[in-house]
Design an enzyme around this catalytic site. Structure first.
Site, mmCIF file in Angstrom:
data_model
loop_
_atom_site.group_PDB
_atom_site.id
_atom_site.type_symbol
_atom_site.label_atom_id
_atom_site.label_comp_id
_atom_site.label_asym_id
_atom_site.label_seq_id
_atom_site.Cartn_x
_atom_site.Cartn_y
_atom_site.Cartn_z
ATOM 1 N N ALA A 135 0.856 -1.197 0.000
ATOM 2 C CA ALA A 135 0.000 0.000 0.000
ATOM 3 C C ALA A 135 0.886 1.239 0.000
ATOM 4 O O ALA A 135 2.097 1.145 0.191
ATOM 5 C CB ALA A 135 -0.888 0.018 1.239
ATOM 6 N N LYS A 136 0.316 2.356 -0.242
ATOM 7 C CA LYS A 136 1.034 3.630 -0.105
ATOM 8 C C LYS A 136 0.007 4.715 0.184
ATOM 9 O O LYS A 136 -1.139 4.624 -0.268
ATOM 10 C CB LYS A 136 1.774 3.974 -1.403
ATOM 11 C CG LYS A 136 2.916 4.931 -1.208
ATOM 12 C CD LYS A 136 4.101 4.187 -0.627
ATOM 13 C CE LYS A 136 5.354 4.982 -0.588
ATOM 14 N NZ LYS A 136 6.490 4.102 -0.286
ATOM 15 N N GLY A 137 0.446 5.748 0.900
ATOM 16 C CA GLY A 137 -0.449 6.873 1.162
ATOM 17 C C GLY A 137 0.304 8.170 0.980
ATOM 18 O O GLY A 137 1.536 8.176 0.880
#
Ligand code: GLU
Length: 435
Positions: A120-122
């Site tokens: 994931a990445k934010g």
């Protein structure tokens, strides 16, 4: 307690490569890998897009009383192998596209290292340098609340990335524990030690880079003491990589950050430079000087005749435009995506070895995994235990990737992708998708 934004404080300005090429590069690499693995086309299609992309717009009250609305993202690429895992980035160039590419990279990174995580990445599109600490805290708490519905210790576990640090992680944990009225220690990694963080996390990415670099040298019978190194970027990643390679006896001859580049053919005293920067509010290299040092530009650093080049700033630094001028024996990707696909081909044809980001810079997420395990079990390890585990896992992943590359006559990037994608595809296959 550190209150500076220190995961990568001295990042460079936005690279020339537009994000749309990065997403195309990422999908092409998956397509090529899937073809080589003769992957089921359905599974390839599943892996080509993220499972979930969340865009949030949230208000922050600034110190002068005005309200600003910020846009943030959390993209969850694949949860096939475990909870989603990946950092949070604060940067003006953050976009849904960039976050999507980086989320996919995290899936492959966790798989190459055989961690029980998905990717994931934010990020929040903002320029954190213009915020006060209080504004940064309010922005972090608001963003945390906005993405809270999809994160948690067994769902998705954020960590630091560019311009976020242990203080930002501490605010995230505090926000989650207040609203859920429960400990949220295992919901975020890269935390301060006093808040369930792990020994060795802050230097983990650099340590991991040095482990794979030293394994590469060993595999080619090269002596670290005879090895020259140039490191681009002197934020958390570049600095810890330069320091670890310096401590391993390599000659780090060039480093750079947003303010300047330093070059000394006999080698720089990285420990002294790091110590000097610790006493500066902005942590920039421009004020450092010592006998024998000359100034170089970032471009000059990338084109230097060194053994190891470690691009540890932002993505898209070595492109079709400058790849043919690279004179390093090997590139160890400290940043995520510093070499474009076009550059990769040029470098391969020129015989330059590239240790890919999903292997080279995985030390951070390896120790994030150790942090998460320690938080869940409520029992903590000392620094030596953490470092042994990091060393062992990075060296094993390097050996797996190098073995596959030699056996199949392919690049380390191709080998790392084949290893990663086959592991994720196997998990997707076992899960099935009829229910
Ligand atoms: N931001 C780091 C990376 O890109 C660390 C991610 C994590 O620890 O979850 O690998």
């Amino acid at each position: 307690m550190s209150t500076t934004i220190d995961e990568m404080p001295n990042t460079l300005t936005r690279p020339a490569a537009p994000p749309s090429s990065a997403i195309a590069d990422a999908r092409n690499l998956l397509r090529e890998t899937a073809a080589a693995l003769e992957l089921d086309p359905g599974i390839q299609e599943i892996l080509a897009s993220p499972e979930r992309s969340l865009t949030v717009n949230f208000p922050v009250v600034m110190d002068d009383g005005s309200i600003e609305v910020f846009t943030g993202y959390r993209v969850q690429h694949s949860g096939a192998r475990g909870p989603f895992k990946g950092g949070i980035r604060y940067h003006p160039a953050v976009s849904l596209e960039e976050t999507t590419v980086l989320a996919m990279l995290m899936t492959w990174k966790c798989a190459v290292l055989d961690l029980p995580f998905g990717g994931a990445k934010g990020g929040v599109k903002c320029d954190p340098r213009r915020f006060s600490q209080a504004e940064l805290e309010r922005l972090t708490r608001r963003y945390t609340m906005a993405i809270r519905p999809i994160i948690g210790p067994h769902r998705d576990i954020p960590a630091p990335d560019i311009n976020t640090n242990q203080q930002v992680m501490a605010w995230m944990v505090d926000t989650l524990s207040q609203v859920d009225d429960a400990s949220a220690m295992a919901s975020v990694t890269g935390k301060p030690i006093a808040l369930g963080g792990s020994q060795g996390r802050s230097r983990a990415t650099g340590k991991g880079i040095s482990v794979v670099a030293l394994e590469l040298l060993r595999a080619h019978d090269r002596d670290p003491a005879q090895t020259t190194v140039a490191v681009q970027g002197f934020g958390n990643v570049g600095r810890s990589a330069a320091l670890a390679l310096f401590e391993a006896g390599c000659k780090v001859v060039a480093i750079s950050d947003i303010s300047t580049g330093l070059y000394r053919p006999e080698g720089l005293d990285i420990a002294a430079i790091a110590e000097h920067l610790d006493h500066l509010p902005n942590g920039l290299l421009e004020s450092y000087d010592a006998p024998g040092i000359s100034r170089i530009s970032n471009e000059e650093l990338l084109e230097m005749a060194v053994d190891l080049l470690v691009p540890a700033a932002l993505e898209g630094q070595i492109t079709g435009a400058n790849a043919h001028r690279v004179r390093a024996w090997a590139i160890v990707e400290g940043a995520n995506g510093p070499v474009t696909a076009e550059a990769d081909e040029i470098l391969d044809a020129a015989g330059v070895i590239v240790v890919p980001d999903i292997l080279a810079n995985a030390g951070g997420v390896v120790v994030s995994h150790l942090e998460w395990v320690q938080d869940l079990q409520g029992l903590f390890w000392d620094e030596a235990q953490v470092e042994d585990r990091l060393q062992e896992r990075m060296a094993r992943a390097f050996a797996d990737v190098a073995h596959r590359a030699t056996e199949q006559g392919i690049t380390l990037r191709q080998a790392a992708y084949r290893l990663a994608v086959s592991r994720v595809a196997e998990a997707v296959h076992w899960r099935g998708c009829t229910g």
